[in-house]
Design an enzyme around this catalytic site. Sequence first.
Site, PDB file in Angstrom:
ATOM      1  N   SER A 188       0.810  -1.221   0.000  1.00 57.41           N
ATOM      2  CA  SER A 188       0.000   0.000   0.000  1.00 57.41           C
ATOM      3  C   SER A 188       0.841   1.268   0.000  1.00 57.41           C
ATOM      4  O   SER A 188       0.320   2.350  -0.237  1.00 57.41           O
ATOM      5  CB  SER A 188      -0.917   0.019   1.228  1.00 57.41           C
ATOM      6  OG  SER A 188      -0.133   0.036   2.414  1.00 57.41           O
ATOM      7  N   ALA A 219      13.792  -4.104  11.894  1.00 57.12           N
ATOM      8  CA  ALA A 219      13.176  -5.040  10.959  1.00 57.12           C
ATOM      9  C   ALA A 219      12.770  -6.302  11.709  1.00 57.12           C
ATOM     10  O   ALA A 219      13.565  -6.875  12.449  1.00 57.12           O
ATOM     11  CB  ALA A 219      14.157  -5.374   9.841  1.00 57.12           C
ATOM     12  N   HIS A 240      13.269  -3.830   0.503  1.00 60.22           N
ATOM     13  CA  HIS A 240      13.166  -2.817   1.552  1.00 60.22           C
ATOM     14  C   HIS A 240      14.537  -2.236   1.888  1.00 60.22           C
ATOM     15  O   HIS A 240      14.673  -1.021   2.053  1.00 60.22           O
ATOM     16  CB  HIS A 240      12.513  -3.396   2.813  1.00 60.22           C
ATOM     17  CG  HIS A 240      11.017  -3.366   2.772  1.00 60.22           C
ATOM     18  ND1 HIS A 240      10.283  -2.280   3.153  1.00 60.22           N
ATOM     19  CD2 HIS A 240      10.117  -4.298   2.379  1.00 60.22           C
ATOM     20  CE1 HIS A 240       8.999  -2.525   3.007  1.00 60.22           C
ATOM     21  NE2 HIS A 240       8.868  -3.756   2.539  1.00 60.22           N
ATOM     22  N   ARG A 259      16.244   2.057   1.475  1.00 61.99           N
ATOM     23  CA  ARG A 259      16.752   2.909   2.558  1.00 61.99           C
ATOM     24  C   ARG A 259      18.149   3.413   2.240  1.00 61.99           C
ATOM     25  O   ARG A 259      18.984   2.684   1.728  1.00 61.99           O
ATOM     26  CB  ARG A 259      16.775   2.131   3.878  1.00 61.99           C
ATOM     27  CG  ARG A 259      15.395   1.768   4.376  1.00 61.99           C
ATOM     28  CD  ARG A 259      15.427   1.258   5.799  1.00 61.99           C
ATOM     29  NE  ARG A 259      16.198   0.052   5.985  1.00 61.99           N
ATOM     30  CZ  ARG A 259      15.725  -1.176   5.844  1.00 61.99           C
ATOM     31  NH1 ARG A 259      14.490  -1.380   5.482  1.00 61.99           N
ATOM     32  NH2 ARG A 259      16.494  -2.218   6.067  1.00 61.99           N
ATOM     33  N   ASP A 265       9.228  -2.041  11.444  1.00 62.81           N
ATOM     34  CA  ASP A 265       8.523  -2.546  10.262  1.00 62.81           C
ATOM     35  C   ASP A 265       8.740  -4.046  10.186  1.00 62.81           C
ATOM     36  O   ASP A 265       9.860  -4.482   9.964  1.00 62.81           O
ATOM     37  CB  ASP A 265       9.055  -1.845   9.012  1.00 62.81           C
ATOM     38  CG  ASP A 265       8.190  -2.040   7.789  1.00 62.81           C
ATOM     39  OD1 ASP A 265       7.170  -2.741   7.887  1.00 62.81           O
ATOM     40  OD2 ASP A 265       8.542  -1.488   6.730  1.00 62.81           O
TER      41      ASP A 265
END
Length: 175
Positions: free
Chosen positions: A11, A33, A49, A53, A83
């Site tokens: 999303s 994480a 991911h 970063r 996350d």
Amino acid sequence: MKELVLGGTRSGKSRHAETRALSLDVSRWIYVATALAGDAQMTARIQHHRAQRDARWQTVEAPQALGACLRRLDAPDRCILVDCLTLWLSNCLGDEARPGRWAEERDALLAAVDASRARLLFVSNEVGSGIVPLGALSRRFADEAGRLHQALAARCDRVTLVVAGLPLTLKENDA
């Protein structure tokens, strides 16, 4: 400042939370994480991911013992982004070697949030908008995720729902 960012799969919730975190006036950004790379697809998601970063982020892995991790990292000059809470919930519920693990982990996290001096951002999947799952474990997961989100939302200054990359502020307290 404590913030909960909710949304469905892909999303844009992680990107939104990272952008919010980097806008804060702090001296250190820590990315906690919770994922475990149990298969090739999850390994690829983790790599994706990480690639998003930049060098400002320090990454700490905490697939369990999240409350203890937050206490260890806590300082007023830091932003800690977690996350994702639902992956952490899965890790805790899946730890069959320790019955009662989830209740201990949840309580430790909520206590760490209450005591924290850092800027906290939590990312989590909103799973309560679909049908009631058929299996007992799936139902427990959805129920526990919903209860965790409610407990965190009550503690957070800001709650945001991200849909199709668009943030919708559900709660905002000027602190």
